[in-house]
Design an enzyme around this catalytic site. Structure first.
Site, PDB file in Angstrom:
ATOM      1  N   HIS A  81       0.851  -1.201   0.000  1.00 49.48           N
ATOM      2  CA  HIS A  81       0.000   0.000   0.000  1.00 49.48           C
ATOM      3  C   HIS A  81       0.883   1.246   0.000  1.00 49.48           C
ATOM      4  CE1 HIS A  81      -2.909   3.041   1.210  1.00 49.48           C
ATOM      5  NE2 HIS A  81      -2.185   3.303   2.280  1.00 49.48           N
ATOM      6  N   ASP A 111       6.683  22.206 -25.930  1.00 48.00           N
ATOM      7  CA  ASP A 111       6.677  20.841 -25.388  1.00 48.00           C
ATOM      8  C   ASP A 111       7.793  20.755 -24.353  1.00 48.00           C
ATOM      9  OD1 ASP A 111       6.536  17.985 -25.000  1.00 48.00           O
ATOM     10  OD2 ASP A 111       5.602  17.845 -26.971  1.00 48.00           O
ATOM     11  N   TRP A 151       7.097  -0.548   3.943  1.00 41.63           N
ATOM     12  CA  TRP A 151       7.553   0.183   2.757  1.00 41.63           C
ATOM     13  C   TRP A 151       8.950   0.746   2.951  1.00 41.63           C
ATOM     14  CZ3 TRP A 151       8.796   5.277   1.363  1.00 41.63           C
ATOM     15  CH2 TRP A 151       8.702   6.233   2.375  1.00 41.63           C
ATOM     16  N   SER A 180      12.861   6.418 -13.769  1.00 44.24           N
ATOM     17  CA  SER A 180      11.787   7.178 -14.399  1.00 44.24           C
ATOM     18  C   SER A 180      11.722   8.588 -13.816  1.00 44.24           C
ATOM     19  CB  SER A 180      10.465   6.445 -14.201  1.00 44.24           C
ATOM     20  OG  SER A 180       9.381   7.316 -14.276  1.00 44.24           O
ATOM     21  N   SER A 181      11.780   8.661 -12.469  1.00 47.55           N
ATOM     22  CA  SER A 181      11.698   9.972 -11.814  1.00 47.55           C
ATOM     23  C   SER A 181      12.917  10.822 -12.112  1.00 47.55           C
ATOM     24  CB  SER A 181      11.583   9.794 -10.299  1.00 47.55           C
ATOM     25  OG  SER A 181      10.359   9.219  -9.980  1.00 47.55           O
ATOM     26  N   HIS A 265      12.994  11.575   3.448  1.00 49.89           N
ATOM     27  CA  HIS A 265      12.406  12.825   3.883  1.00 49.89           C
ATOM     28  C   HIS A 265      12.187  13.813   2.746  1.00 49.89           C
ATOM     29  CE1 HIS A 265      10.384  15.089   6.787  1.00 49.89           C
ATOM     30  NE2 HIS A 265      10.926  16.157   6.255  1.00 49.89           N
ATOM     31  N   GLU A 267      11.561  12.997  -0.076  1.00 57.10           N
ATOM     32  CA  GLU A 267      10.450  12.377  -0.796  1.00 57.10           C
ATOM     33  C   GLU A 267       9.093  12.926  -0.334  1.00 57.10           C
ATOM     34  OE1 GLU A 267      10.241  10.374  -3.343  1.00 57.10           O
ATOM     35  OE2 GLU A 267       8.125   9.843  -3.192  1.00 57.10           O
ATOM     36  N   TYR A 269       8.474  15.884   0.642  1.00 57.12           N
ATOM     37  CA  TYR A 269       8.279  17.196   0.026  1.00 57.12           C
ATOM     38  C   TYR A 269       8.089  17.070  -1.465  1.00 57.12           C
ATOM     39  CZ  TYR A 269       9.433  18.636   4.622  1.00 57.12           C
ATOM     40  OH  TYR A 269       9.388  18.775   5.972  1.00 57.12           O
ATOM     41  N   SER A 280      -2.011  27.103  -4.860  1.00 48.96           N
ATOM     42  CA  SER A 280      -1.785  28.541  -5.038  1.00 48.96           C
ATOM     43  C   SER A 280      -2.596  29.075  -6.216  1.00 48.96           C
ATOM     44  CB  SER A 280      -0.302  28.820  -5.283  1.00 48.96           C
ATOM     45  OG  SER A 280       0.454  28.419  -4.172  1.00 48.96           O
ATOM     46  N   HIS A 314      14.980  12.588  11.974  1.00 53.95           N
ATOM     47  CA  HIS A 314      13.840  12.672  12.897  1.00 53.95           C
ATOM     48  C   HIS A 314      12.891  11.482  12.709  1.00 53.95           C
ATOM     49  CE1 HIS A 314      11.651  15.393   9.781  1.00 53.95           C
ATOM     50  NE2 HIS A 314      11.308  14.153   9.601  1.00 53.95           N
ATOM     51  N   HIS A 315      13.151  10.668  11.678  1.00 55.64           N
ATOM     52  CA  HIS A 315      12.405   9.411  11.543  1.00 55.64           C
ATOM     53  C   HIS A 315      13.044   8.315  12.390  1.00 55.64           C
ATOM     54  CE1 HIS A 315      10.034  10.782   8.018  1.00 55.64           C
ATOM     55  NE2 HIS A 315      11.087  11.532   7.806  1.00 55.64           N
ATOM     56  N   THR A 340       6.632  26.735   5.961  1.00 54.81           N
ATOM     57  CA  THR A 340       5.297  26.157   5.764  1.00 54.81           C
ATOM     58  C   THR A 340       4.234  27.142   6.238  1.00 54.81           C
ATOM     59  OG1 THR A 340       6.344  24.060   6.273  1.00 54.81           O
ATOM     60  CG2 THR A 340       3.962  24.050   6.059  1.00 54.81           C
ATOM     61  N   LYS A 343       3.588  29.753   3.684  1.00 48.97           N
ATOM     62  CA  LYS A 343       2.675  29.305   2.630  1.00 48.97           C
ATOM     63  C   LYS A 343       1.224  29.432   3.081  1.00 48.97           C
ATOM     64  CE  LYS A 343       3.737  27.461  -0.650  1.00 48.97           C
ATOM     65  NZ  LYS A 343       4.283  27.947  -1.920  1.00 48.97           N
ATOM     66  N   ARG A 462       2.048   0.613  15.018  1.00 51.11           N
ATOM     67  CA  ARG A 462       1.703   0.418  13.601  1.00 51.11           C
ATOM     68  C   ARG A 462       1.931  -1.025  13.193  1.00 51.11           C
ATOM     69  NH1 ARG A 462       5.618   4.342  10.383  1.00 51.11           N
ATOM     70  NH2 ARG A 462       4.508   3.471   8.621  1.00 51.11           N
TER      71      ARG A 462
END
Lengths: 543, 278
Positions: A81, A111, A151, A180-181, A265, A267, A269, A280, A314-315, A340, A343, A462
């Site tokens: 998932h 293009d 994951w 790909s990315s 991390h 990722e 963002y 926006s 921090h993870h 943040t 924003k 979890r």
């Protein structure tokens, strides 16, 4: 931003010689068609990922093991998932889908810079997804088929703990998705830096293009680290191979966690910045006002991107890190709250004094802003390393990251989808079906995830297939929310079918005076080839 | 200290509902942290409540502001939009004010972090090894107490004994009250995490590495405490609970003198404690 193209070369002036079906959709080098392919791919992956989570929620509706045949299957569902939603739903939809469709149009380019590489970027993804789907059906560990190590893929569970080929398929799939990315990121950076229309300076560029540019840099710097750490897992898994993460061979399992989160991390963002860009535009369009504090908005995203690279541990507050290191990561993480906040308040200030109409995209945008605040402030809580000891690996964390993803990124995707649906398809959707989708989804996800804060505070960990009876109430509520959300998803598809059956034509600019970016100067859908004569952006000091 | 007490008192009033529901284990419908049994957890409670107040205030502020904007500046009430796009004062304010709030937050946060992490002079040591899938406890300072495995109770056994399934074990970790205990945590195979919510303790069990943490159960907090493995470790991740039995210092001495005998089965644990307390 006011951007007015010179000359009125729309409509018949464009070459509209579309190739045949197969060549158009399988060999496609057209950014709009590739964008469409990405969006369809994202919807399909979203259904797969959503099915996996729905089954988990049904299992957790009551104590005991009733839905799944084995504990292993549950962990496989939980792991897949996460991987499918992140790599095959959110990223393709936001970056590949809306990015491909609207970045070239917004900057006035005909293009993408490398159309063939764009095609390669897309077609690597279905290949990658097929690898991940194969992994469900091949042996993972002695306990069954598929990979059930989460994951995050921490060793030793992903090395000696899952010796079967299932995880090898996942490594190959994620490497393909990663390339790909990376190709996509190179393409976006090149396009945005080199192909802006005359007069479109960086500081006049629409915020969505800014968000994709920052995202592309994050991808370019973070994905190679993921690729490297996956490759190290791969060689560790070979008999007589390396021992990067194996203490018996002088390695360290915690090193993988550092490498993984150095990617992981940024990722998060990568998944949220494009949504910031979309919101926006939507807030500005439906308030009939230009974005407030444009430069602050653009550079807040740059700041989030930069700081996002130096907060990864921090993870990992409970792995046994040195206390001074934890203190550093605590402080650095709190810093992210500042850009943040800029924003959030700039969106509110954009609305202030505006003339707000509550169309469907605006409803998603308003919900996004509010729910992102809720998810953001629990992030501030989790940043406090001392408190995190109680909350780490509990449902509080699950609630937090679903508030910023399941309600942040996904609301951003739907916001963009309803904003640009008419532009992309040429048809208008039915407002009532879209409203039913929004309200069911909004209520549903809140009912799923808000009670999970309580479960986490009350210490439910979890990745548990079964739990003590003491956690029953909130799990029941949460699972009921999954049913409401499912009804919302149903209306999304009804809305899609209805729109394509009824074929109500959408005009050039169906949102009116508030919509000022270049895509609203083109017909809906835009012709196959656009900007044969480049638009010229007028001198204007107003943003 | 005065500010701290004030906030503690007001939080206590606000969250008084939970006070009766809290126990040494999770409670159905519980929506706050489990009751503290150690000084670290007490401070953790304080910081959690303190930060909760701040984030609740911020969320409410944004919510009210949004509601006002949606009401006041709807197309119906405000047909002509303004064209304002800059306000330096505002932009500086919403950068500086969050910085100040974070600075206020970071001071108690760092204090808790260092209190929790810096080991004091401990009085005794327990060693915890995570296996797939059970916990192994040993007491390096008491050679006569052999290391033992703590297995989860099956559902029928837990029900028969009247203890919670997926939390209760056949042999708890036994520690004395009011004593600074050093905990050494490691793993024999996969990652695990040794967690005791009421103690404010969570430490990953990592193969090839010995992590250390500590706790000191407050006087009067004797009893049974439950926690669960908190790092994914395979199919029985959900089924390797942690049970800690906190006894008086005298009972603990007696338990050690008996070579840790009363931990061999649940029945004798219950009996042993009762006997010791009498």
């Amino acid at each position: 931003m006011v951007a007015i193209p010179h000359g009125d070369d729309h409509g018949g002036a464009y070459g509209d010689d579309k190739p045949g079906f197969f060549a158009r959709w399988f060999y496609s080098t057209n950014h709009k068609d590739i964008g469409t392919l990405y969006l369809i791919f994202g919807i399909i992956s979203g259904l797969i990922g959503g099915y996996l989570s729905f089954m988990m929620r049904m299992e957790l509706a009551a104590p005991g093991i009733s839905v799944f045949n084995s504990e292993h299957d549950y962990l496989v569902f939980a792991s897949m998932h996460g991987l499918i939603m992140i790599f095959f739903m959110v990223m393709p939809a936001l970056i590949g889908g809306f990015g491909n469709w609207f970045v070239p149009i917004m900057i006035g380019a005909p293009d993408m810079a490398f159309p063939r590489m764009n095609n390669l970027s897309f077609w690597l993804l279905p290949t990658a997804l097929i690898c991940l789907l194969i992994s469900f059906f091949v042996p993972g560990s002695a306990s069954g088929n598929g990979f059930g190590g989460g994951w995050v893929m921490y060793p030793p569970l992903s090395t000696s703990g899952s010796p079967g080929p299932a995880f090898d398929f996942i490594i190959i799939g994620l490497l393909a998705a990663g390339f790909s990315s990376i190709f996509g990121a190179i393409n976006f950076i090149t396009t945005i830096l080199n192909m802006r229309a005359p007069g479109m300076t960086m500081h006049k560029m629409p915020l969505f293009a800014w968000s994709v540019l920052v995202t592309a840099f994050l991808l370019l710097l973070a994905l190679p680290v993921l690729a490297a750490s996956l490759f190290m897992l791969f060689t560790d898994r070979i008999d007589g191979g390396t021992g990067f993460f194996d203490p018996a061979m002088g390695g360290d399992p915690e090193m993988f966690q550092h490498l993984f989160w150095f990617f992981g991390h940024p990722e998060v963002y990568i998944m949220i910045l494009p949504a910031f860009g979309i919101v926006s535009h939507v807030v500005s369009t439906f308030s009939k006002k230009p974005v407030f504090g444009y430069l602050g908005m653009a550079y807040a995203m740059v700041a989030i991107g930069v700081v996002g690279f130096v907060v990864w541990a921090h993870h990992m507050y409970t792995v046994g890190m040195d206390v001074d290191l934890k203190a550093y990561f605590l402080a650095a993480t709190l810093v992210i709250a500042v850009p943040t906040g800029v924003k959030i308040f700039s969106w509110l200030a954009t609305m202030w004094g505006g003339s707000i109409s509550f169309s469907i995209p605006m409803q998603w945008a308003l919900a996004f802003i509010f729910l992102f605040v809720v998810g953001g402030v629990t992030g501030v809580m989790l940043a406090n390393a001392g408190v995190d000891v109680a909350l780490h690996d509990t449902y509080y964390v699950v609630a937090h990251f679903h508030y910023v993803l399941s309600m942040g990124a996904v609301f951003g995707i739907f916001c963009g989808f309803y904003y640009w649906f008419g532009k992309m398809s040429g048809y208008l959707y039915n407002k009532w079906l879209a409203a039913a989708h929004f309200w069911l989804f909004f209520i549903g996800v809140n009912v799923i995830f808000f009670p999970q804060h309580f479960l986490g505070l009350n210490s439910m960990p979890r990745r548990y297939i079964d739990y003590p009876a003491e956690f029953e109430l909130w799990n029941q509520v949460s699972s009921a929310g999954a049913l409401i959300t499912l009804a919302g998803v149903f209306f999304f598809f009804v809305m899609l079918i209805e729109a394509f059956v009824r074929k109500r034509p959408a005009g050039e600019n169906y949102w009116g005076e508030g919509a000022t970016t270049l895509e609203w100067t083109l017909p809906s859908p835009p012709p196959f080839h656009i900007f044969n004569t480049l638009p010229r952006i007028e001198e204007s000091d107003e943003h | 200290m005065r500010l701290k007490r004030l906030i503690l008192a007001s939080s206590a009033a606000f969250f008084a509902l939970t006070a009766t529901a809290l126990a040494a284990k999770p409670t159905d419908g519980g929506y706050w942290l489990q009751e503290a049994a150690t000084p670290v957890m007490e401070d953790l409670h304080w910081l959690h409540n303190f930060v909760s107040w701040i984030i609740l205030a911020i969320t409410l502020f944004v919510m009210v502001l949004m509601a006002y904007i949606m009401f006041r500046f709807s197309a119906k009430r405000n047909p002509v939009p303004s064209k304002t796009t800059h306000h330096v004062g505002l932009e500086v304010a919403w950068t500086i004010i969050p910085v100040i709030i974070l600075l206020i937050m970071v001071v108690p946060s760092m204090r808790l972090l260092y209190f929790q992490d810096a080991l004091p002079e401990t009085e005794m040591t327990v060693k915890v090894v995570g296996n797939t899938w059970n916990w192994e406890y040993s007491y390096p300072e008491f050679e006569n107490v052999e290391s033992y495995i703590s297995n989860p109770l099956e559902k029928e056994d837990a029900e028969a004994a009247g203890v919670p399934y997926l939390l209760a074990t056949d042999a708890p970790l036994v520690v004395p009250v009011n004593t600074k205990v050093k905990v050494l945590v490691t793993s024999s195979n996969n990652l695990h995490s040794f967690a005791m919510p009421a103690f404010g303790v969570k430490m990953d069990a990592v193969p090839g590495r010995i992590n250390e943490t500590w706790f000191e159960v407050l006087p009067g907090k004797e009893g049974t405490y439950y926690g669960q493995c908190s790092e994914i470790c395979g199919i029985k991740h959900y089924k390797m609970p942690i049970e800690i039995l906190v006894v008086g210092k005298d009972e603990f001495r007696q338990w050690v003198a008996n070579d840790g005998a009363f931990t061999t089965s649940v029945a004798s644990v219950g009996g042993g404690v009762t006997a010791a307390q009498e």
